[in-house]
Design a protein around this motif. Sequence first.
Motif, PDB file in Angstrom:
ATOM      1  N   ILE A 102       0.830  -1.222   0.000  1.00 44.78           N
ATOM      2  CA  ILE A 102       0.000   0.000   0.000  1.00 44.78           C
ATOM      3  C   ILE A 102       0.859   1.264   0.000  1.00 44.78           C
ATOM      4  O   ILE A 102       1.811   1.377   0.777  1.00 44.78           O
ATOM      5  CB  ILE A 102      -0.930  -0.002   1.246  1.00 44.78           C
ATOM      6  N   THR A 103       0.507   2.219  -0.858  1.00 42.41           N
ATOM      7  CA  THR A 103       1.209   3.506  -0.880  1.00 42.41           C
ATOM      8  C   THR A 103       0.291   4.585  -0.296  1.00 42.41           C
ATOM      9  O   THR A 103      -0.913   4.368  -0.110  1.00 42.41           O
ATOM     10  CB  THR A 103       1.551   3.922  -2.325  1.00 42.41           C
ATOM     11  N   LEU A 104       0.876   5.757  -0.063  1.00 41.72           N
ATOM     12  CA  LEU A 104       0.092   6.885   0.450  1.00 41.72           C
ATOM     13  C   LEU A 104      -0.994   7.269  -0.559  1.00 41.72           C
ATOM     14  O   LEU A 104      -2.148   7.503  -0.183  1.00 41.72           O
ATOM     15  CB  LEU A 104       1.028   8.076   0.722  1.00 41.72           C
ATOM     16  N   ALA A 105      -0.628   7.300  -1.821  1.00 42.70           N
ATOM     17  CA  ALA A 105      -1.603   7.678  -2.862  1.00 42.70           C
ATOM     18  C   ALA A 105      -2.786   6.702  -2.890  1.00 42.70           C
ATOM     19  O   ALA A 105      -3.935   7.124  -3.009  1.00 42.70           O
ATOM     20  CB  ALA A 105      -0.926   7.719  -4.220  1.00 42.70           C
ATOM     21  N   ASP A 106      -2.500   5.393  -2.720  1.00 38.06           N
ATOM     22  CA  ASP A 106      -3.593   4.402  -2.675  1.00 38.06           C
ATOM     23  C   ASP A 106      -4.543   4.712  -1.522  1.00 38.06           C
ATOM     24  O   ASP A 106      -5.755   4.531  -1.624  1.00 38.06           O
ATOM     25  CB  ASP A 106      -3.057   2.981  -2.394  1.00 38.06           C
ATOM     26  N   THR A 107      -3.961   5.147  -0.413  1.00 32.60           N
ATOM     27  CA  THR A 107      -4.729   5.329   0.822  1.00 32.60           C
ATOM     28  C   THR A 107      -5.639   6.551   0.766  1.00 32.60           C
ATOM     29  O   THR A 107      -6.704   6.565   1.378  1.00 32.60           O
ATOM     30  CB  THR A 107      -3.760   5.471   2.020  1.00 32.60           C
ATOM     31  N   LEU A 108      -5.188   7.577   0.048  1.00 35.06           N
ATOM     32  CA  LEU A 108      -5.943   8.835   0.081  1.00 35.06           C
ATOM     33  C   LEU A 108      -7.126   8.879  -0.893  1.00 35.06           C
ATOM     34  O   LEU A 108      -7.740   9.921  -1.084  1.00 35.06           O
ATOM     35  CB  LEU A 108      -4.990  10.025  -0.142  1.00 35.06           C
ATOM     36  N   VAL A 109      -7.425   7.728  -1.499  1.00 35.41           N
ATOM     37  CA  VAL A 109      -8.606   7.662  -2.373  1.00 35.41           C
ATOM     38  C   VAL A 109      -9.707   6.927  -1.626  1.00 35.41           C
ATOM     39  O   VAL A 109      -9.654   5.718  -1.466  1.00 35.41           O
ATOM     40  CB  VAL A 109      -8.288   6.888  -3.678  1.00 35.41           C
ATOM     41  N   HIS A 110     -10.690   7.669  -1.126  1.00 32.45           N
ATOM     42  CA  HIS A 110     -11.789   7.015  -0.411  1.00 32.45           C
ATOM     43  C   HIS A 110     -12.906   6.664  -1.386  1.00 32.45           C
ATOM     44  O   HIS A 110     -13.232   7.468  -2.263  1.00 32.45           O
ATOM     45  CB  HIS A 110     -12.316   7.926   0.703  1.00 32.45           C
ATOM     46  N   PRO A 111     -13.482   5.435  -1.245  1.00 30.63           N
ATOM     47  CA  PRO A 111     -14.497   5.028  -2.229  1.00 30.63           C
ATOM     48  C   PRO A 111     -15.782   5.856  -2.234  1.00 30.63           C
ATOM     49  O   PRO A 111     -16.408   6.012  -3.274  1.00 30.63           O
ATOM     50  CB  PRO A 111     -14.794   3.568  -1.857  1.00 30.63           C
ATOM     51  N   THR A 112     -16.212   6.379  -1.071  1.00 27.01           N
ATOM     52  CA  THR A 112     -17.529   7.056  -1.070  1.00 27.01           C
ATOM     53  C   THR A 112     -17.522   8.475  -0.501  1.00 27.01           C
ATOM     54  O   THR A 112     -18.345   9.292  -0.891  1.00 27.01           O
ATOM     55  CB  THR A 112     -18.575   6.231  -0.273  1.00 27.01           C
ATOM     56  N   TRP A 113     -16.606   8.791   0.432  1.00 24.62           N
ATOM     57  CA  TRP A 113     -16.632  10.112   1.065  1.00 24.62           C
ATOM     58  C   TRP A 113     -15.396  10.922   0.654  1.00 24.62           C
ATOM     59  O   TRP A 113     -14.311  10.364   0.489  1.00 24.62           O
ATOM     60  CB  TRP A 113     -16.607   9.982   2.596  1.00 24.62           C
ATOM     61  N   ASP A 114     -15.574  12.248   0.550  1.00 23.25           N
ATOM     62  CA  ASP A 114     -14.461  13.143   0.274  1.00 23.25           C
ATOM     63  C   ASP A 114     -14.144  13.883   1.579  1.00 23.25           C
ATOM     64  O   ASP A 114     -14.918  14.723   2.021  1.00 23.25           O
ATOM     65  CB  ASP A 114     -14.890  14.119  -0.837  1.00 23.25           C
ATOM     66  N   MET A 115     -12.997  13.549   2.218  1.00 24.31           N
ATOM     67  CA  MET A 115     -12.745  14.046   3.575  1.00 24.31           C
ATOM     68  C   MET A 115     -11.300  14.512   3.719  1.00 24.31           C
ATOM     69  O   MET A 115     -10.490  14.345   2.812  1.00 24.31           O
ATOM     70  CB  MET A 115     -12.997  12.917   4.590  1.00 24.31           C
ATOM     71  N   GLY A 116     -10.964  15.051   4.881  1.00 22.10           N
ATOM     72  CA  GLY A 116      -9.583  15.436   5.178  1.00 22.10           C
ATOM     73  C   GLY A 116      -8.667  14.208   5.189  1.00 22.10           C
ATOM     74  O   GLY A 116      -9.144  13.080   5.294  1.00 22.10           O
ATOM     75  N   ASN A 117      -7.353  14.453   5.089  1.00 19.78           N
ATOM     76  CA  ASN A 117      -6.395  13.343   4.979  1.00 19.78           C
ATOM     77  C   ASN A 117      -6.384  12.410   6.187  1.00 19.78           C
ATOM     78  O   ASN A 117      -6.310  11.194   6.047  1.00 19.78           O
ATOM     79  CB  ASN A 117      -4.974  13.883   4.784  1.00 19.78           C
ATOM     80  N   LYS A 118      -6.454  12.978   7.398  1.00 16.27           N
ATOM     81  CA  LYS A 118      -6.317  12.124   8.593  1.00 16.27           C
ATOM     82  C   LYS A 118      -7.469  11.124   8.659  1.00 16.27           C
ATOM     83  O   LYS A 118      -7.244   9.915   8.819  1.00 16.27           O
ATOM     84  CB  LYS A 118      -6.264  12.998   9.852  1.00 16.27           C
ATOM     85  N   ILE A 119      -8.675  11.591   8.493  1.00 12.61           N
ATOM     86  CA  ILE A 119      -9.830  10.677   8.590  1.00 12.61           C
ATOM     87  C   ILE A 119      -9.874   9.723   7.392  1.00 12.61           C
ATOM     88  O   ILE A 119     -10.351   8.590   7.511  1.00 12.61           O
ATOM     89  CB  ILE A 119     -11.170  11.449   8.788  1.00 12.61           C
ATOM     90  N   THR A 120      -9.304  10.122   6.267  1.00 10.06           N
ATOM     91  CA  THR A 120      -9.271   9.206   5.112  1.00 10.06           C
ATOM     92  C   THR A 120      -8.329   8.031   5.414  1.00 10.06           C
ATOM     93  O   THR A 120      -8.653   6.879   5.109  1.00 10.06           O
ATOM     94  CB  THR A 120      -8.852   9.963   3.829  1.00 10.06           C
ATOM     95  N   VAL A 121      -7.199   8.313   6.055  1.00  7.33           N
ATOM     96  CA  VAL A 121      -6.298   7.219   6.470  1.00  7.33           C
ATOM     97  C   VAL A 121      -6.985   6.382   7.557  1.00  7.33           C
ATOM     98  O   VAL A 121      -6.955   5.142   7.514  1.00  7.33           O
ATOM     99  CB  VAL A 121      -4.934   7.765   6.972  1.00  7.33           C
ATOM    100  N   ASP A 122      -7.627   7.054   8.507  1.00  7.31           N
ATOM    101  CA  ASP A 122      -8.344   6.338   9.572  1.00  7.31           C
ATOM    102  C   ASP A 122      -9.427   5.418   8.999  1.00  7.31           C
ATOM    103  O   ASP A 122      -9.701   4.354   9.564  1.00  7.31           O
ATOM    104  CB  ASP A 122      -9.015   7.327  10.544  1.00  7.31           C
ATOM    105  N   SER A 123     -10.041   5.832   7.901  1.00 14.99           N
ATOM    106  CA  SER A 123     -11.058   4.972   7.276  1.00 14.99           C
ATOM    107  C   SER A 123     -10.402   3.749   6.652  1.00 14.99           C
ATOM    108  O   SER A 123     -10.954   2.650   6.706  1.00 14.99           O
ATOM    109  CB  SER A 123     -11.817   5.733   6.189  1.00 14.99           C
ATOM    110  N   ALA A 124      -9.232   3.947   6.069  1.00 16.02           N
ATOM    111  CA  ALA A 124      -8.528   2.836   5.416  1.00 16.02           C
ATOM    112  C   ALA A 124      -8.071   1.786   6.430  1.00 16.02           C
ATOM    113  O   ALA A 124      -8.053   0.594   6.132  1.00 16.02           O
ATOM    114  CB  ALA A 124      -7.352   3.368   4.609  1.00 16.02           C
ATOM    115  N   THR A 125      -7.673   2.229   7.640  1.00 10.84           N
ATOM    116  CA  THR A 125      -7.252   1.264   8.678  1.00 10.84           C
ATOM    117  C   THR A 125      -8.453   0.800   9.506  1.00 10.84           C
ATOM    118  O   THR A 125      -8.329  -0.115  10.324  1.00 10.84           O
ATOM    119  CB  THR A 125      -6.252   1.904   9.674  1.00 10.84           C
ATOM    120  N   MET A 126      -9.563   1.487   9.347  1.00  5.86           N
ATOM    121  CA  MET A 126     -10.782   1.334  10.152  1.00  5.86           C
ATOM    122  C   MET A 126     -10.600   1.787  11.607  1.00  5.86           C
ATOM    123  O   MET A 126     -11.455   1.513  12.451  1.00  5.86           O
ATOM    124  CB  MET A 126     -11.373  -0.072  10.062  1.00  5.86           C
ATOM    125  N   ALA A 127      -9.495   2.507  11.877  1.00  9.77           N
ATOM    126  CA  ALA A 127      -9.378   3.167  13.185  1.00  9.77           C
ATOM    127  C   ALA A 127     -10.556   4.123  13.334  1.00  9.77           C
ATOM    128  O   ALA A 127     -11.077   4.325  14.430  1.00  9.77           O
ATOM    129  CB  ALA A 127      -8.078   3.943  13.278  1.00  9.77           C
TER     130      ALA A 127
END
Length: 379
Positions: free
Chosen positions: A187-212
């Motif tokens: 996984i790269t940073l660029a892969d992580t910052l693409v959220h499938p349904t929501w457009d959000m800030g970077n921190k919560i987008t990473v948190d969504s990817a880890t499900m934190a």
Amino acid sequence: MKKKIVLLGATGSIGTSALEVINEHKDKFEIVLASAHSQFKKLIKIGREFQIPNLALTNSNIPKGKSVVAENFIRGNADTLQFLDEIDYDIMLNAIVGSAGLVYTVKGLKSEKTVALANKESLVMSGELINYIIKNNDSKLIPVDSEHSAILQCLMGTARSTEIRRIILTASGGAFRDWKKEDFPKITLADTLVHPTWDMGNKITVDSATMANKGLEVIEAHYLFQLPYDKIETVIHPQSIIHSLVEFIDGSLLSQLSYPDMKIPIQLALSYPQRLPATADFTDVQTLSALTFTPVDYEKYPMLEMAYEVGRTGGSMPTVFNAANEAAVDLFLHEKISFTEIPKIVEKLIQTENIKQPDLKTILATDKKIKKKVYTDYS
Ligand code: NDP
Ligand code: MG
């Protein structure tokens, strides 16, 4: 009478959606103070557009710019917090990202205001204390997070919490929902910052990817709705149309549906308990061909399991979890660590000693200490 709004984090994703809502309902709301952390020019532009008398830039290290149009221009957290005592307002919309939002949530609630809370981190860090403040003051906490707004709406009219069998928080599954766990090291940073349904800030987008993020929301729900953790479940719902569900003891399930658009929960938090005409698009149900649900794979998303664990432990542990995650995500965003290191770092840090019933000072000190440790050990 217009409601006077303090908009914290005006330059972010939630801040921007909030401005759209307020712009649509200028007869109902006026902004009396808006804050940003570093984006000075953007803040000035917002100030001019919405004729905001008071602007605050919370990061005092940013050089002073010219052509400030506001009556008052405040710099730094300490002065902003003090200034909040000097102005009249009805609602604080806290859309700051991360633990920096906590002192503002506490300030708003202690000042007997309504706090519309996007900053879930403050409730995770300090849920017990926040509920104590609400109980002892004439203040209100209204969730902005879409899942919690959905639950709040499903519970309108429910007098007794004993009628709730469980709540089910829906999760999109983030950027790697369709990835195999074996592929996570790639996984790269660029892969992580693409959220499938929501457009959000970077921190919560990473948190969504880890499900934190879902983990933080489980703890948030525990404090908001005062439910034990075994009554809070999660499910993957890739379409992000059903924003959460409540199951009652008679077997009925209620849910709230709409296209994923934060303007809906933001607007409701500002007008609650009333509803105002929509700022967001109406949902065309004919387009909703499939709404699907799958169980969460905890092996793939260890952060969610850890969140339940620290939530059940209580005390300072949710603060430790939140701080370790925040620092690890920041390091990942600066490409200092890999995606798979985030849960490993958090897992290590939550082995720290737990402090029971921490006061605000202890919570803030714990946050600082844990972040420092992560930055020192992994930078
Ligand atoms: P963004 O990163 O888009 O925006 C964050 C805002 O906070 C910006 O205005 C930023 O100012 C400000 N900020 C950053 N650091 C600090 C600091 N140290 N002190 C004070 N202000 C600071 O985040 P989001 O809008 O995505 O998220 C905001 C909060 O809402 C988070 O807690 C998130 O979990 C929650 N949330 C977000 C959702 C979304 O759809 N985006 C959905 C549900 C909840 P500047 O721009 O000047 O740096
Ligand atoms: Mg959410």
